[in-house]
Design an enzyme around this catalytic site. Sequence first.
Site, PDB file in Angstrom:
ATOM      1  N   TYR A  53     -50.220  45.187  11.884  1.00  0.00           N
ATOM      2  CA  TYR A  53     -48.877  43.882  11.931  1.00  0.00           C
ATOM      3  C   TYR A  53     -47.961  44.715  11.459  1.00  0.00           C
ATOM      4  CZ  TYR A  53     -46.370  40.250  10.757  1.00  0.00           C
ATOM      5  OH  TYR A  53     -45.266  39.251  10.680  1.00  0.00           O
ATOM      6  N   SER A 135     -38.566  36.625   2.854  1.00  0.00           N
ATOM      7  CA  SER A 135     -38.769  36.021   4.375  1.00  0.00           C
ATOM      8  C   SER A 135     -39.005  34.603   4.328  1.00  0.00           C
ATOM      9  CB  SER A 135     -39.750  36.653   5.112  1.00  0.00           C
ATOM     10  OG  SER A 135     -39.916  36.129   6.555  1.00  0.00           O
ATOM     11  N   TYR A 159     -35.160  31.651   9.217  1.00  0.00           N
ATOM     12  CA  TYR A 159     -35.444  31.334  10.724  1.00  0.00           C
ATOM     13  C   TYR A 159     -35.059  29.817  10.903  1.00  0.00           C
ATOM     14  CZ  TYR A 159     -38.227  35.725  11.196  1.00  0.00           C
ATOM     15  OH  TYR A 159     -38.724  36.884  11.388  1.00  0.00           O
ATOM     16  N   THR A 185     -31.467  35.163  10.510  1.00  0.00           N
ATOM     17  CA  THR A 185     -32.162  35.943  11.596  1.00  0.00           C
ATOM     18  C   THR A 185     -31.958  35.061  12.949  1.00  0.00           C
ATOM     19  OG1 THR A 185     -33.621  36.842  10.051  1.00  0.00           O
ATOM     20  CG2 THR A 185     -33.801  37.239  12.486  1.00  0.00           C
ATOM     21  N   ARG A 194     -46.083  40.828  20.534  1.00  0.00           N
ATOM     22  CA  ARG A 194     -46.642  41.764  19.646  1.00  0.00           C
ATOM     23  C   ARG A 194     -48.057  42.209  20.204  1.00  0.00           C
ATOM     24  NH1 ARG A 194     -43.595  39.697  14.341  1.00  0.00           N
ATOM     25  NH2 ARG A 194     -41.564  39.632  15.497  1.00  0.00           N
ATOM     26  N   LYS A 275     -28.382  38.439  10.612  1.00  0.00           N
ATOM     27  CA  LYS A 275     -29.151  39.357  11.108  1.00  0.00           C
ATOM     28  C   LYS A 275     -29.788  39.248  12.416  1.00  0.00           C
ATOM     29  CE  LYS A 275     -33.171  41.738   9.020  1.00  0.00           C
ATOM     30  NZ  LYS A 275     -34.295  41.766  10.142  1.00  0.00           N
ATOM     31  N   HIS A 299     -34.704  43.802  15.119  1.00  0.00           N
ATOM     32  CA  HIS A 299     -35.968  43.349  14.316  1.00  0.00           C
ATOM     33  C   HIS A 299     -37.008  44.396  14.364  1.00  0.00           C
ATOM     34  CE1 HIS A 299     -37.210  39.044  13.081  1.00  0.00           C
ATOM     35  NE2 HIS A 299     -38.224  39.582  13.172  1.00  0.00           N
ATOM     36  N   ASP A 330     -30.292  48.120   9.741  1.00  0.00           N
ATOM     37  CA  ASP A 330     -31.861  48.218   9.719  1.00  0.00           C
ATOM     38  C   ASP A 330     -32.579  48.668  11.012  1.00  0.00           C
ATOM     39  OD1 ASP A 330     -32.637  46.046  11.283  1.00  0.00           O
ATOM     40  OD2 ASP A 330     -33.403  44.755   9.432  1.00  0.00           O
ATOM     41  N   MET A 334     -36.380  55.731   7.906  1.00  0.00           N
ATOM     42  CA  MET A 334     -37.603  56.402   7.405  1.00  0.00           C
ATOM     43  C   MET A 334     -37.317  57.476   6.345  1.00  0.00           C
ATOM     44  SD  MET A 334     -40.625  54.960   8.463  1.00  0.00           S
ATOM     45  CE  MET A 334     -40.163  53.491   8.526  1.00  0.00           C
ATOM     46  N   GLY A 353     -37.834  47.962   5.766  1.00  0.00           N
ATOM     47  CA  GLY A 353     -39.014  47.082   6.032  1.00  0.00           C
ATOM     48  C   GLY A 353     -40.016  47.968   5.821  1.00  0.00           C
TER      49      GLY A 353
END
Length: 410
Positions: A53, A135, A159, A185, A194, A275, A299, A330, A334, A353
């Site tokens: 996830y 979130s 949201y 967002t 996904r 965002k 995202h 974003d 890394m 994230g």
Amino acid sequence: MQRRIPKYKDLRPLMNFKSPELNAKKRRLDSALTIADLRDIAKRRTPKAAFDYTEGAAEAEISLARARQAFEDIQFTPSILRDVSTVDMTSQVLGGPVALPFGIAPTGFTRMMQSEGEIAGASAAAAAGIPFSLSTMGTTAIEDVKAANPTGRNWFQLYMWKDRDRSMALVERAAKAGFDTLLVTVDVPVAGARLRDKRNGFSIPPQLTLGTVVNAIPRPEWWINFLTTEPLAFASLDRWSGTVGELLDTMFDPTVTFDDLAWIKDQWPGKLVVKGVQNVDDAKKLASMGVDGITLSNHGGRQLDRAPIPFHLLPEVVREVGMDTEVHLDTGIMSGADIVASIALGAKFTLIGRAYLYGLMAGGREGVDRTIGILSEQIARTMRLLGVATLEELEPRHVTQLERLIPRAK
């Protein structure tokens, strides 16, 4: 060549053995030198459905791969013979101080990744002097995040639900708790596809299958923590029994427009950041509305596959709106070098994230501290090697985006 028997006084300096570290968590976190190292630890310690996830993106995961490739396809241009004995990584973001040029992005289902969840992230952010974002789909209440980060900067990510009153009730709670920034967002009219989650049967609560049980056998600590702590609940609703996709489709509203955003702006007393911006025209329209900031983001590649690469959009968006509106970034970050490159090309701030969640899964609060430590060390080292001592000294001349994906002429 003549040989001799070594004397003890010659050997003694070579015999300073390092004391063994008996704390297993500290030992594994100390061994992590990069975010990729933390990811490897996290993968070993987390069941597949929860790890995927975090790791996964939409459909073929092309957007995420391209976003990461964009950061690899840069060339730094250093300056020499500069005094970089000290490096200042602080700045002012949205009217308040930040100790580092990055904050923790909003993430959903966080306690599913590791039982300490948002409390670990918020307390680590407090210690580091950076913002923490909660979130709408976070797994810790607004008030509990505030308690974990009582004097630091807390941001709430919204949201807009189909149930407008329920959405605004959350906004009111965040304002009452002293959250200083609202992240709205806007790239989620519907949930992205996904596929990893579908294949893993990822749901709330987790579905136990034979594969799930077999995968859990070498990861007993995760299951013990999950089963012996508070049942998973959300900042935005008490319980949910069903798949993640069903939850997202219930929450996301495909009718949201700029008028809805203006309505939210009128009701929110603090700073407002939008965002999920992915083109220049939308950025210009938002700037004309008077929002305080925009976050270039696809995202994390989790919505529209083959979406624009935020890092590639950055220079043009900054040229168009950067004088009036803060531009944040974003997706794909890394390393500290990625953050330095973003600041050099005009981003005022960045959000992490997956890097944060890798640290969380690797070691809870201490793992998040390690994520922040790794990135801050990399930022400072990269700045020194570039010959800059402050973030303000970073300029576009320090970064060249090498061309790989070039749009064809229409």
